[in-house]
Write an enzyme that holds these catalytic residues in place. Structure first.
Site, PDB file in Angstrom:
ATOM      1  N   LEU A  37      -1.821  -1.055  -4.123  1.00 48.85           N
ATOM      2  CA  LEU A  37      -2.928  -0.412  -3.426  1.00 48.85           C
ATOM      3  C   LEU A  37      -2.600   1.057  -3.203  1.00 48.85           C
ATOM      4  O   LEU A  37      -1.709   1.395  -2.419  1.00 48.85           O
ATOM      5  CB  LEU A  37      -3.176  -1.118  -2.088  1.00 48.85           C
ATOM      6  N   HIS A  72      -6.707   8.514   0.648  1.00 49.31           N
ATOM      7  CA  HIS A  72      -5.547   7.639   0.530  1.00 49.31           C
ATOM      8  C   HIS A  72      -5.545   6.541   1.594  1.00 49.31           C
ATOM      9  O   HIS A  72      -5.692   6.810   2.786  1.00 49.31           O
ATOM     10  CB  HIS A  72      -4.276   8.484   0.645  1.00 49.31           C
ATOM     11  N   ASP A 132       0.846  -1.189   0.000  1.00 46.14           N
ATOM     12  CA  ASP A 132       0.000   0.000   0.000  1.00 46.14           C
ATOM     13  C   ASP A 132       0.880   1.237   0.000  1.00 46.14           C
ATOM     14  O   ASP A 132       1.921   1.273   0.662  1.00 46.14           O
ATOM     15  CB  ASP A 132      -0.925   0.009   1.228  1.00 46.14           C
ATOM     16  N   SER A 133       0.493   2.240  -0.779  1.00 44.56           N
ATOM     17  CA  SER A 133       1.173   3.529  -0.826  1.00 44.56           C
ATOM     18  C   SER A 133       2.650   3.364  -1.187  1.00 44.56           C
ATOM     19  O   SER A 133       2.975   2.832  -2.243  1.00 44.56           O
ATOM     20  CB  SER A 133       0.988   4.267   0.504  1.00 44.56           C
ATOM     21  N   ALA A 134       3.570   3.764  -0.289  1.00 40.45           N
ATOM     22  CA  ALA A 134       4.992   3.569  -0.573  1.00 40.45           C
ATOM     23  C   ALA A 134       5.314   2.083  -0.737  1.00 40.45           C
ATOM     24  O   ALA A 134       6.207   1.714  -1.505  1.00 40.45           O
ATOM     25  CB  ALA A 134       5.847   4.176   0.534  1.00 40.45           C
TER      26      ALA A 134
END
Length: 323
Positions: A193, A294, A164-166
């Site tokens: 994601l 986010h 997810d994200s980074a």
């Protein structure tokens, strides 16, 4: 000046603050959930050391009701946190992994990679690659100290990378490395994601707040110690020529985005670029959530949120789908 810690060198709120003394104070993601069996899902987890020299570790997950005669897909997961906060042991990500492992019926390796700024990018990518190779090897090579949860229960022929994200950024870069490596593992599927990508040229979802791009440039320079600019393929895969996407070493890809996320159009354009590229993969799926921001699903993964449940179902369907 912070009277308790001294002069501030870099304010990366809400994630962390670095002081001129060199001290780093993390403002979130520091809580740690002990390993064990989750009462709500029955999923069991334990912590392992992959490389003591670099302090690389992981948390392994396995469904509590797994048939010992049946091997399960292997999922290597990379947590988010702007490359600078959270861990494989944090409360939010532990809850999400428990729910995902139960629903998807996988053996998961949640990687505890080194964080910036103490260990600037590409340290996270190097750790992720080392962890992926360790996990795959553990499924088929007993070695001097075999990891039984991998050797006995995981099937590396059904390998997925996710984050997810980074962590999604890391999953993408690991898949690129796998495709470029002569002996890289074959990745069945990649799940990104709400991936953390940026670029020098703003996209529509980044234009609402003029501070977004300035902050993006400063924060990326902070986590990579100024080594790579905002159009480096690490952070902006859209800058790659179409031919270079051929190196993406996975057969299928799922990308999820959220309507209220400034990163939304980066994810959408990623899917468009992948579909129009020289990538030889067989499936690219885009999943969009309306009215959310986010990584909303991380906090809602165990709370029964309807949208989070639907996004989880999309991920589970992608992993469990055959052919």
């Amino acid at each position: 000046m912070d009277p308790d810690h001294g002069d501030v060198d870099f304010d990366f709120s809400p994630f962390l603050i670095r002081y001129k003394s060199g001290r780093v104070r993390r403002l979130m993601g520091a809580s740690r959930v002990p390993a064990g069996t989750d009462a709500a899902t029955g999923v069991a987890c334990k912590d392992v050391v992959i490389d003591a020299a670099t302090s690389l570790g992981a948390r392994l997950y396995i469904p509590g009701d797994n048939n010992p005669e049946t091997k399960l897909p292997l999922l290597v997961f990379f947590h988010g946190g702007a490359f600078a906060v959270h861990s494989a042991f944090s409360r939010a990500h532990s809850g999400f992994l428990n729910a995902l492992v139960r629903a998807a019926r996988v053996v998961a390796v949640s990687v505890d990679y080194r964080l910036a700024p103490e260990h600037p990018v590409p340290a996270a990518y190097d750790d992720a690659w080392a962890a992926l190779r360790w996990a795959v090897a553990g499924c088929s090579e007993p070695g001097p100290a075999p990891e039984p949860w991998l050797a006995d229960h995981a099937d590396a022929a059904r390998l997925f990378v996710a984050g997810d994200s980074a962590g999604a950024n890391i999953a993408h870069n690991v898949a690129m490395r796998a495709g470029k490596s002569a002996d890289g593992p074959r990745i069945e599927g990649m799940v990104l994601l709400h991936p953390y990508f940026r670029g020098k040229e703003p996209l529509p979802s980044e234009l609402g707040n003029p501070k977004v791009m300035a902050r993006a440039e400063r924060s990326w320079a902070f986590v990579c110690a100024g080594e790579f600019d905002l159009d480096h393929p690490f952070i902006n895969p859209l800058a790659m020529p179409a031919a270079e996407w051929a190196a993406l070493g996975c057969r299928r890809a799922l990308v999820t985005v959220a309507e209220l996320d400034t990163l939304r159009d980066r994810g959408r354009r990623y899917v468009e670029a992948l579909r129009a590229s020289a990538w030889a993969g067989e499936e690219t799926v885009l999943y969009e959530t309306e009215g959310e921001g986010h990584v909303y699903f991380i906090d809602n993964s165990g709370a029964g949120g309807e949208k989070a449940a639907r996004e989880m179902a999309a991920v589970v369907s992608f992993i469990r789908r055959q052919g």
